[in-house]
Design a protein around this motif. Structure first.
Motif, short mmCIF file in Angstrom:
data_model
loop_
_atom_site.label_atom_id
_atom_site.label_comp_id
_atom_site.label_asym_id
_atom_site.label_seq_id
_atom_site.Cartn_x
_atom_site.Cartn_y
_atom_site.Cartn_z
N GLU A 272 -34.56 3.70 -2.87
CA GLU A 272 -34.32 5.09 -2.48
C GLU A 272 -35.29 6.02 -3.22
O GLU A 272 -35.93 6.89 -2.63
N PHE A 273 -35.46 5.79 -4.54
CA PHE A 273 -36.38 6.64 -5.32
C PHE A 273 -37.80 6.47 -4.82
O PHE A 273 -38.56 7.42 -4.70
N HIS A 274 -38.18 5.23 -4.50
CA HIS A 274 -39.54 4.95 -4.06
C HIS A 274 -39.87 5.67 -2.76
O HIS A 274 -41.00 6.12 -2.56
N GLU A 275 -38.87 5.79 -1.88
CA GLU A 275 -39.12 6.51 -0.62
C GLU A 275 -39.52 7.95 -0.92
O GLU A 275 -40.51 8.46 -0.39
N GLN A 276 -38.81 8.60 -1.84
CA GLN A 276 -39.14 10.00 -2.18
C GLN A 276 -40.48 10.04 -2.91
O GLN A 276 -41.31 10.91 -2.68
N PHE A 277 -40.71 9.06 -3.77
CA PHE A 277 -41.96 9.02 -4.55
C PHE A 277 -43.15 8.94 -3.60
O PHE A 277 -44.15 9.62 -3.76
N LYS A 278 -43.02 8.13 -2.55
CA LYS A 278 -44.12 7.98 -1.58
C LYS A 278 -44.39 9.29 -0.86
O LYS A 278 -45.54 9.69 -0.66
N VAL A 279 -43.33 10.01 -0.50
CA VAL A 279 -43.49 11.29 0.21
C VAL A 279 -44.22 12.29 -0.69
O VAL A 279 -45.23 12.88 -0.31
N THR A 280 -43.76 12.42 -1.92
CA THR A 280 -44.37 13.39 -2.84
C THR A 280 -45.80 13.02 -3.16
O THR A 280 -46.70 13.86 -3.19
N TYR A 281 -46.04 11.73 -3.35
CA TYR A 281 -47.39 11.28 -3.69
C TYR A 281 -48.34 11.51 -2.51
O TYR A 281 -49.48 11.95 -2.66
N THR A 282 -47.85 11.26 -1.29
CA THR A 282 -48.68 11.49 -0.10
C THR A 282 -49.04 12.97 0.01
O THR A 282 -50.19 13.33 0.30
N ALA A 283 -48.06 13.84 -0.28
CA ALA A 283 -48.35 15.28 -0.23
C ALA A 283 -49.41 15.64 -1.28
O ALA A 283 -50.34 16.40 -1.01
N PHE A 284 -49.29 15.05 -2.48
CA PHE A 284 -50.26 15.33 -3.55
C PHE A 284 -51.66 14.91 -3.11
O PHE A 284 -52.63 15.66 -3.24
#
Lengths: 52, 46
Positions: free
Chosen positions: B16-28
């Motif tokens: 679950e955390f990794h899904e959010q991490f991927k979204v934020t990292y992609t935005a970065f």
């Protein structure tokens, strides 16, 4: 040694969080990223590639 | 205590955390790419 499961990335990337607890390490990771970004900008400006 | 992960997270929490991490990292990465395109447009470094 050969019966060890081979990692399969990026499918297994999420497993990093089974080792690194983000509740502890997410902010230190962000601060390290900030330090790196400042360092890169510092070098870019130092070598004269910044706006003058 | 034996089957707990090193970080203490369950598989579900880690995924679950990794899904959010991927979204934020992609935005970065997207924002950084955009910033680089602006610099290339204004002042290419080659």
């Amino acid at each position: 040694m050969s019966d060890v499961a081979k990692p399969n990335n990026p499918e297994d990337d999420w497993k990093i969080w089974l080792v690194v607890n983000p509740a502890t390490w997410l902010m230190p990771i962000f601060f390290a990223l900030l330090v790196l970004a400042i360092a890169v900008h510092w070098v870019v400006f130092a070598v004269g590639l910044g706006w003058q | 205590m034996a089957d707990q992960s090193l970080s203490g997270l369950t598989d579900q929490q880690a995924k679950e955390f990794h899904e959010q991490f991927k979204v934020t990292y992609t935005a970065f990465v997207g924002l950084a790419a955009l910033a680089h395109l602006f610099v290339i447009a204004a002042n290419p470094w080659w």
